[in-house]
Design a protein around this motif. Structure first.
Motif, short mmCIF file in Angstrom:
data_model
loop_
_atom_site.label_atom_id
_atom_site.label_comp_id
_atom_site.label_asym_id
_atom_site.label_seq_id
_atom_site.Cartn_x
_atom_site.Cartn_y
_atom_site.Cartn_z
N ASN A 116 -18.41 -5.32 7.74
CA ASN A 116 -19.17 -6.52 8.06
C ASN A 116 -18.17 -7.58 8.53
N VAL A 117 -18.12 -7.79 9.85
CA VAL A 117 -17.14 -8.70 10.45
C VAL A 117 -17.83 -9.98 10.90
N ALA A 118 -17.23 -11.12 10.59
CA ALA A 118 -17.78 -12.42 10.98
C ALA A 118 -16.74 -13.19 11.79
N ILE A 119 -17.24 -14.06 12.66
CA ILE A 119 -16.36 -14.93 13.45
C ILE A 119 -16.56 -16.37 12.97
N ALA A 120 -15.47 -17.02 12.62
CA ALA A 120 -15.55 -18.37 12.05
C ALA A 120 -16.01 -19.39 13.09
N ASP A 121 -16.97 -20.22 12.69
CA ASP A 121 -17.39 -21.37 13.49
C ASP A 121 -17.72 -22.50 12.53
N ASP A 122 -18.09 -23.66 13.06
CA ASP A 122 -18.35 -24.83 12.21
C ASP A 122 -19.46 -24.56 11.19
N LYS A 123 -20.50 -23.85 11.62
CA LYS A 123 -21.63 -23.58 10.73
C LYS A 123 -21.21 -22.68 9.56
N LEU A 124 -20.45 -21.62 9.86
CA LEU A 124 -20.01 -20.69 8.81
C LEU A 124 -19.03 -21.37 7.85
N ILE A 125 -18.13 -22.18 8.39
CA ILE A 125 -17.16 -22.89 7.55
C ILE A 125 -17.88 -23.83 6.58
N GLU A 126 -18.90 -24.52 7.08
CA GLU A 126 -19.66 -25.45 6.23
C GLU A 126 -20.43 -24.69 5.15
N GLU A 127 -20.97 -23.53 5.51
CA GLU A 127 -21.72 -22.71 4.55
C GLU A 127 -20.81 -22.20 3.43
N ILE A 128 -19.60 -21.75 3.80
CA ILE A 128 -18.64 -21.27 2.80
C ILE A 128 -18.20 -22.41 1.89
N THR A 129 -18.03 -23.60 2.47
CA THR A 129 -17.62 -24.77 1.68
C THR A 129 -18.65 -25.10 0.61
N LYS A 130 -19.93 -24.98 0.95
CA LYS A 130 -21.00 -25.33 0.01
C LYS A 130 -21.25 -24.23 -1.02
N THR A 131 -21.34 -22.99 -0.56
CA THR A 131 -21.74 -21.89 -1.45
C THR A 131 -20.57 -21.18 -2.12
N LYS A 132 -19.36 -21.31 -1.55
CA LYS A 132 -18.16 -20.61 -2.05
C LYS A 132 -18.29 -19.09 -1.89
N LYS A 133 -19.27 -18.64 -1.11
CA LYS A 133 -19.52 -17.21 -0.94
C LYS A 133 -18.96 -16.74 0.40
N THR A 134 -18.52 -15.46 0.41
CA THR A 134 -17.95 -14.87 1.63
C THR A 134 -18.65 -13.53 1.90
N PRO A 135 -19.81 -13.56 2.54
CA PRO A 135 -20.57 -12.33 2.77
C PRO A 135 -20.07 -11.51 3.96
N PHE A 136 -18.78 -11.16 3.97
CA PHE A 136 -18.22 -10.36 5.06
C PHE A 136 -16.96 -9.66 4.55
N ASP A 137 -16.56 -8.60 5.27
CA ASP A 137 -15.34 -7.85 4.91
C ASP A 137 -14.12 -8.35 5.66
N VAL A 138 -14.35 -8.85 6.87
CA VAL A 138 -13.26 -9.35 7.72
C VAL A 138 -13.74 -10.64 8.39
N LEU A 139 -12.85 -11.62 8.46
CA LEU A 139 -13.17 -12.88 9.14
C LEU A 139 -12.21 -13.08 10.30
N LEU A 140 -12.78 -13.24 11.49
CA LEU A 140 -12.00 -13.51 12.70
C LEU A 140 -12.11 -14.98 13.05
N ALA A 141 -11.08 -15.50 13.71
CA ALA A 141 -11.11 -16.91 14.10
C ALA A 141 -10.24 -17.14 15.32
N LYS A 142 -10.57 -18.19 16.07
CA LYS A 142 -9.74 -18.58 17.21
C LYS A 142 -8.48 -19.26 16.71
N THR A 143 -7.40 -19.09 17.44
CA THR A 143 -6.13 -19.71 17.06
C THR A 143 -6.27 -21.22 16.95
N GLU A 144 -7.04 -21.80 17.84
CA GLU A 144 -7.20 -23.26 17.87
C GLU A 144 -8.03 -23.79 16.70
#
Length: 220
Positions: A116-144
């Motif tokens: 289960n691979v996820a790509i980090a964006d503003d929405k996902l970052i905000e969701e993780i900040t609130k719930t402290k949950k990580t419903p994925f096996d791998v997280l990808l993100a842009k260098t920037e």
């Protein structure tokens, strides 16, 4: 009449006698006696089943070439499901070396395990900040976007999910990396003892596929 001379009579001060007080008795503190610790119950030896014992006897203690090892893994498999075949490679790193060996490699036939691979964006970052949950096996993100991830680094870090260039999960094009992961590209990392643990495939696979994946892992 002549003047009478008066004599000054000086009073002698009474001599004070020092009265010595009896020395105070110093009570010796008795050492605290702690209750004896309860003896730990000895763990009962683990009882292995007949199938496990038979498999161990069949494997024995000898070296096998990869083709023989795969054949032996299949013949001693007792799982009622399609079990994974794993390889464990000891890189024999120096004890003082704390830097693990890590990277990414494309296995010719993948691992048979769907990630289960996820790509980090503003929405996902905000969701993780609130719930402290990580419903994925791998997280990808842009260098920037690395600076944005610092607010959830304490959540991702302990779980080994923090994107980084070394693991290949922090890239200029996460979507392209996602496609490569779906085609069999994996990230690997040695543990604290310098040992790499990696799934080669499923026990039901053809021997040739498992051998080719194994040979690819040896080339990292």
């Amino acid at each position: 009449m002549g003047q009478q001379k008066t004599k000054k009579i000086e009073k002698e001060e009474p001599i004070k006698e020092e009265v010595k007080k009896p020395a105070e008795k110093i009570e010796e503190k008795k050492p605290e006696v702690k209750p004896a610790a309860k003896p730990k119950k000895a763990k009962a030896p683990r009882v292995r089943g007949q199938k496990w014992t038979a498999a161990k006897e069949k494997i024995g203690q000898k070296d096998y070439v990869i083709e023989e090892a795969i054949e032996l893994a299949k013949s001693t498999n007792n799982a009622k499901f399609d079990a994974s075949v794993e390889v464990h490679i000891n890189f024999q790193l120096a004890k003082k070396s704390k830097e693990p060996i890590r990277g990414m490699v494309k296995l010719p036939h993948g691992t048979g395990k769907k990630l289960n691979v996820a790509i980090a964006d503003d929405k996902l970052i905000e969701e993780i900040t609130k719930t402290k949950k990580t419903p994925f096996d791998v997280l990808l993100a842009k260098t920037e976007d690395l600076a944005k991830l610092t607010k959830i680094a304490k959540i991702l870090g302990p779980k080994g999910l923090m994107p980084s260039e070394k693991s290949g999960t922090l890239t200029a094009d996460p979507k392209k990396t996602l496609e490569e992961l779906n085609k069999g590209k994996i990230s690997y990392k040695t543990d604290q003892f310098g040992i790499l643990h990696q799934i080669l495939g499923k026990i039901s696979w053809d021997d040739k596929k498992l051998v080719e994946n194994y040979q690819t892992m040896l080339s990292v």
